[in-house]
Design a protein around this motif. Structure first.
Motif, short mmCIF file in Angstrom:
data_model
loop_
_atom_site.label_atom_id
_atom_site.label_comp_id
_atom_site.label_asym_id
_atom_site.label_seq_id
_atom_site.Cartn_x
_atom_site.Cartn_y
_atom_site.Cartn_z
N ASP A 54 58.12 14.83 46.26
CA ASP A 54 58.03 13.61 45.45
C ASP A 54 57.22 13.84 44.19
OD1 ASP A 54 56.83 13.79 47.94
OD2 ASP A 54 56.15 11.76 48.03
N SER A 134 63.47 12.47 41.43
CA SER A 134 64.31 11.56 40.62
C SER A 134 63.51 10.72 39.64
CB SER A 134 65.16 10.66 41.52
OG SER A 134 64.35 9.78 42.26
N ASP A 135 62.27 10.35 39.95
CA ASP A 135 61.51 9.51 39.01
C ASP A 135 61.11 10.27 37.75
OD1 ASP A 135 59.64 10.96 40.62
OD2 ASP A 135 58.06 9.56 40.08
N LEU A 136 61.15 11.60 37.77
CA LEU A 136 60.91 12.40 36.57
C LEU A 136 62.22 12.98 36.03
CD1 LEU A 136 57.65 14.33 37.56
CD2 LEU A 136 57.88 12.39 35.98
N GLY A 139 66.20 9.03 37.56
CA GLY A 139 65.91 7.81 38.31
C GLY A 139 67.02 7.43 39.27
N ASP A 140 67.19 6.12 39.47
CA ASP A 140 68.17 5.63 40.44
C ASP A 140 69.56 5.41 39.87
OD1 ASP A 140 66.30 5.65 42.51
OD2 ASP A 140 65.58 3.64 42.01
N GLY A 149 68.98 8.87 42.13
CA GLY A 149 68.07 9.29 43.20
C GLY A 149 68.07 10.78 43.48
N THR A 151 67.25 14.71 43.44
CA THR A 151 66.21 15.69 43.15
C THR A 151 66.92 16.88 42.54
OG1 THR A 151 64.83 14.95 44.98
CG2 THR A 151 64.42 17.17 44.14
#
Length: 163
Positions: A54, A134-136, A139-140, A149, A151
């Protein structure tokens, strides 16, 4: 006095052996160990059955010895992008030929945050594997061939740094 010296020497040997053993197991089992160190060769991204991280994970495959990529500079990189779980490639600068690069102005926000953050600190002549949660990444939201989502893993070679 002799006992103290002998104890310290024994402790130093035990500590050295322990640290060496840890280093060997990390290097031999990590996905980074499977990536070619030959910068003239397109790298293959291995699949992973480990849980996706994460946080941004950076593994230097080859440490460069040239100029360092820092915020405010522009990095010329070759890269392969793949999905973390499968290793399936979704993009590559190598598809344009072995000398094809992209220019990334560091601090410019022109690429996903994890890609840019992963370049910073590299030196010319280096190869690095970057695992991007995914947040870097994207994203979604679905983005072309990349499902929301996801990676992502990029293996990149730093070819040049300019101011």
């Amino acid at each position: 006095m002799f006992r103290r010296t002998a104890s310290r020497a024994l402790l130093a040997v035990v500590l050295s052996v322990s640290l060496a053993a840890c280093g060997e197991s990390e290097d031999s089992t990590g996905a980074a160990a499977e990536i070619s160190t030959d910068l003239s060769e397109k790298p293959e991204v291995p699949a992973s059955d480990e849980p996706a991280p994460d946080e941004l994970v950076i593994d230097d495959i080859v440490e460069g010895d040239g100029d360092e990529a820092v915020e405010g500079s522009t990095a010329s990189v070759k890269y392969v992008g793949a999905f973390y779980e499968s290793g399936e490639e979704f993009d590559s600068s190598w598809s344009g030929g072995p000398d094809e690069t992209i220019e990334v102005p560091l601090g410019g926000g022109r690429v996903i945050p994890g890609f840019e953050q992963g370049i910073e600190g590299m030196q010319v002549g280096g190869r690095r594997m970057i695992t991007i949660p995914s947040d870097l990444g994207y994203g979604d939201e679905d983005r072309g061939p990349i499902p929301g989502g996801s990676t992502l893993v990029f293996v990149m070679d730093l070819v040049e740094v300019t101011d």
